[in-house]
Design an enzyme around this catalytic site. Structure first.
Site, PDB file in Angstrom:
ATOM      1  N   TYR A  11     -56.667 -15.970 -10.633  1.00 31.06           N
ATOM      2  CA  TYR A  11     -57.517 -16.601 -11.649  1.00 31.06           C
ATOM      3  C   TYR A  11     -58.702 -15.719 -12.022  1.00 31.06           C
ATOM      4  O   TYR A  11     -59.021 -15.550 -13.207  1.00 31.06           O
ATOM      5  CB  TYR A  11     -58.003 -17.951 -11.108  1.00 31.06           C
ATOM      6  CG  TYR A  11     -59.068 -18.629 -11.950  1.00 31.06           C
ATOM      7  CD1 TYR A  11     -58.765 -19.129 -13.221  1.00 31.06           C
ATOM      8  CD2 TYR A  11     -60.362 -18.789 -11.461  1.00 31.06           C
ATOM      9  CE1 TYR A  11     -59.739 -19.758 -13.980  1.00 31.06           C
ATOM     10  CE2 TYR A  11     -61.334 -19.424 -12.215  1.00 31.06           C
ATOM     11  CZ  TYR A  11     -61.027 -19.905 -13.481  1.00 31.06           C
ATOM     12  OH  TYR A  11     -61.991 -20.526 -14.234  1.00 31.06           O
ATOM     13  N   THR A 147     -68.382 -16.146  -1.062  1.00 25.29           N
ATOM     14  CA  THR A 147     -68.598 -17.477  -1.644  1.00 25.29           C
ATOM     15  C   THR A 147     -69.987 -17.991  -1.330  1.00 25.29           C
ATOM     16  O   THR A 147     -70.544 -17.686  -0.259  1.00 25.29           O
ATOM     17  CB  THR A 147     -67.566 -18.497  -1.117  1.00 25.29           C
ATOM     18  OG1 THR A 147     -67.909 -19.821  -1.554  1.00 25.29           O
ATOM     19  CG2 THR A 147     -67.504 -18.504   0.404  1.00 25.29           C
ATOM     20  N   SER A 182     -65.685 -25.445   5.985  1.00 25.74           N
ATOM     21  CA  SER A 182     -64.219 -25.513   6.057  1.00 25.74           C
ATOM     22  C   SER A 182     -63.710 -24.247   6.709  1.00 25.74           C
ATOM     23  O   SER A 182     -64.425 -23.247   6.838  1.00 25.74           O
ATOM     24  CB  SER A 182     -63.607 -25.653   4.659  1.00 25.74           C
ATOM     25  OG  SER A 182     -63.611 -24.403   3.973  1.00 25.74           O
ATOM     26  N   TYR A 184     -61.577 -22.301   5.405  1.00 26.46           N
ATOM     27  CA  TYR A 184     -61.604 -21.266   4.366  1.00 26.46           C
ATOM     28  C   TYR A 184     -62.997 -20.655   4.251  1.00 26.46           C
ATOM     29  O   TYR A 184     -63.154 -19.432   4.267  1.00 26.46           O
ATOM     30  CB  TYR A 184     -61.183 -21.828   3.003  1.00 26.46           C
ATOM     31  CG  TYR A 184     -61.746 -20.987   1.886  1.00 26.46           C
ATOM     32  CD1 TYR A 184     -61.257 -19.714   1.640  1.00 26.46           C
ATOM     33  CD2 TYR A 184     -62.825 -21.437   1.108  1.00 26.46           C
ATOM     34  CE1 TYR A 184     -61.810 -18.907   0.651  1.00 26.46           C
ATOM     35  CE2 TYR A 184     -63.378 -20.641   0.129  1.00 26.46           C
ATOM     36  CZ  TYR A 184     -62.866 -19.379  -0.100  1.00 26.46           C
ATOM     37  OH  TYR A 184     -63.433 -18.576  -1.060  1.00 26.46           O
ATOM     38  N   HIS A 185     -64.021 -21.493   4.093  1.00 26.42           N
ATOM     39  CA  HIS A 185     -65.367 -20.964   3.903  1.00 26.42           C
ATOM     40  C   HIS A 185     -65.816 -20.131   5.105  1.00 26.42           C
ATOM     41  O   HIS A 185     -66.575 -19.174   4.961  1.00 26.42           O
ATOM     42  CB  HIS A 185     -66.353 -22.103   3.645  1.00 26.42           C
ATOM     43  CG  HIS A 185     -66.209 -22.714   2.284  1.00 26.42           C
ATOM     44  ND1 HIS A 185     -65.542 -23.892   2.077  1.00 26.42           N
ATOM     45  CD2 HIS A 185     -66.615 -22.287   1.060  1.00 26.42           C
ATOM     46  CE1 HIS A 185     -65.551 -24.171   0.778  1.00 26.42           C
ATOM     47  NE2 HIS A 185     -66.182 -23.212   0.148  1.00 26.42           N
ATOM     48  N   LYS A 188     -64.984 -16.475   4.819  1.00 35.45           N
ATOM     49  CA  LYS A 188     -65.910 -15.685   4.010  1.00 35.45           C
ATOM     50  C   LYS A 188     -67.224 -15.431   4.760  1.00 35.45           C
ATOM     51  O   LYS A 188     -67.889 -14.421   4.525  1.00 35.45           O
ATOM     52  CB  LYS A 188     -66.175 -16.392   2.686  1.00 35.45           C
ATOM     53  CG  LYS A 188     -64.932 -16.469   1.789  1.00 35.45           C
ATOM     54  CD  LYS A 188     -64.394 -15.084   1.473  1.00 35.45           C
ATOM     55  CE  LYS A 188     -63.277 -15.110   0.460  1.00 35.45           C
ATOM     56  NZ  LYS A 188     -62.822 -13.752   0.084  1.00 35.45           N
ATOM     57  N   TYR A 258     -67.273 -39.943  -6.989  1.00 38.56           N
ATOM     58  CA  TYR A 258     -67.533 -40.686  -5.764  1.00 38.56           C
ATOM     59  C   TYR A 258     -69.038 -40.885  -5.597  1.00 38.56           C
ATOM     60  O   TYR A 258     -69.815 -39.936  -5.667  1.00 38.56           O
ATOM     61  CB  TYR A 258     -66.975 -39.950  -4.558  1.00 38.56           C
ATOM     62  CG  TYR A 258     -65.494 -40.180  -4.326  1.00 38.56           C
ATOM     63  CD1 TYR A 258     -64.784 -41.086  -5.100  1.00 38.56           C
ATOM     64  CD2 TYR A 258     -64.818 -39.503  -3.325  1.00 38.56           C
ATOM     65  CE1 TYR A 258     -63.446 -41.310  -4.882  1.00 38.56           C
ATOM     66  CE2 TYR A 258     -63.473 -39.722  -3.092  1.00 38.56           C
ATOM     67  CZ  TYR A 258     -62.783 -40.633  -3.867  1.00 38.56           C
ATOM     68  OH  TYR A 258     -61.456 -40.856  -3.659  1.00 38.56           O
TER      69      TYR A 258
END
Length: 393
Positions: A11, A147, A182, A184-185, A188, A258
């Site tokens: 992307y 990130t 997370s 994922y984070h 990084k 939310y």
């Protein structure tokens, strides 16, 4: 002379490579293993926009923009032998490293995905750092998109990279503490530490570009031809909040927020993210900061409810009747958190924000309304769930 763009099918990686190639006569090499396509298919989702294969994209770049310095190689950056061959053959003066498994929700599915995400992301970065060192290429500028998620959501303003620690009257600048939320984070966060160590030990010039949540469908170059489009994910796992909300609107569903939704998240348009990476890749080495430089690749913080209301307002221009509905928040979080994040260094790099959030949403609708059938066929991928989790571009 060449520029290497990893994640060149992705992307962010594809439009970045295209912009760099459009501005230089140097060779621009895209590298990818098509992992993003596989992961999205694995969770039963798809890109709303058709994604051409690299050869078709490269041909279109030549026909549309007169760009003839792009090439592509398929390979896995977690394989050290492949990285060594890549560096030895192409001898890049700059590496723009955008390759990663970018989804926090994907990394949280189970232990297998968490392990895969950590191995994939961190191994690729280590291989590049050590590859540059052991192949005698420590003058190569390594630019990585990490990130803003490494910062977490502190109650104080986030500096652009570092922090100042004071103890017993003594002060020193230290790396900002990693507060990733997370698996994922956390990759990084580790990457940021490994980049710092790589610079300290090998003196590699490094730009740690801490990318915010990216939104948008087009850049100046991609809008010229449908074959140049980048992907647009709108599912729970790989779609960012703005993209999922826009997909809900196009499919005729209410935009679901939310709780109060007043918490602010850092955002950057695709156009502004691509511009920053291109500026870093093509900048004069004598003009860039010495050593390791952290950039907060963000143009502003936006609340979840503002995202929803902007999508509803812009949607009316496309004859979409978009309702904003608030649901009880199942998570324990501060729904009024007002994130403050410094971005002076990045703003100076790109010369200020080029695209407003409203204009970016308009771009999204101009694209998505052409592919409404694809969105409606996969509507189960974005119906009410945890819609405010972020992924990176």
């Amino acid at each position: 002379m060449s520029v290497l763009v990893t994640g060149g099918d992705g992307y962010l990686g594809w439009p970045t490579a295209l912009r760099i190639a459009n501005r230089t006569d140097d060779r621009v090499l895209l590298v990818d293993n098509f992992g993003r396509r596989d992961w999205v298919e694995e969770v039963g989702a798809t890109s709303a926009t058709p994604v051409a294969d690299p050869e078709e994209r490269i041909a279109a770049a030549g026909e549309t923009h007169g760009v003839h310095n792009l090439s592509f190689v398929e390979g896995d950056l977690t394989e050290r032998s492949f990285v060594d061959e890549l560096l030895q053959v192409h001898e890049p003066h700059t590496v723009v490293h955008t390759a990663a498994q970018p989804s926090a929700p994907y990394s949280q599915i189970n232990g297998e995905r968490a392990n895969f995400t950590q191995h994939n992301n961190m191994q690729a970065t280590r291989n590049l750092v050590w590859g540059l060192e052991e192949n005698g290429m420590t003058d190569t500028h390594l630019i990585e998109t990490t990130t803003t998620g490494v910062y977490g959501a502190p109650e104080f303003p986030i500096p652009e990279g570092g922090a100042t620690m004071e103890n017993d009257g003594e002060r020193d600048d230290v790396p900002f503490p990693a507060m990733a939320g997370s698996w994922y984070h956390l990759t990084k966060s580790h990457d940021a530490a490994n980049l710092r160590l790589g610079h300290q030990q090998f003196d590699i010039p490094i730009s740690d570009v801490r990318t915010a949540i990216v939104y948008g469908t087009e850049t100046e170059e991609t809008r010229a031809d449908d074959r140049l489009k980048t992907r647009f994910d709108f599912d729970y796992y790989f779609g960012t909040v703005a993209h999922r909300f826009a997909a809900q609107a196009v499919a005729g569903y209410p935009v679901t927020v939310y709780g109060k939704g007043e918490q602010r998240k850092p955002f950057v348009s695709l156009e502004d993210a691509v511009e920053g990476l291109a500026q870093l890749a093509l900048g004069d080495p004598d003009d860039r900061p010495d050593g390791l430089t952290v950039y907060n690749q963000v143009t502003r913080a936006i609340s979840i409810v503002e995202i929803a209301e902007t999508i509803a307002d812009v949607g009316s221009e496309f004859e979409l009747d978009v309702a904003v509905e608030h649901f009880e928040n199942p998570r324990d979080e501060d729904e009024t958190h007002k994130m403050e994040i410094e971005n002076d260094r990045y703003a100076d790099l790109i010369g200020g924000q080029d695209q407003t959030f409203e204009a970016g949403v308009r771009d999204i609708f101009e694209t998505l309304t052409r592919y409404a059938d694809t969105i409606e066929a996969h509507e189960d991928r974005f119906l009410p769930g945890v819609l405010e989790d972020e992924t990176d571009g």
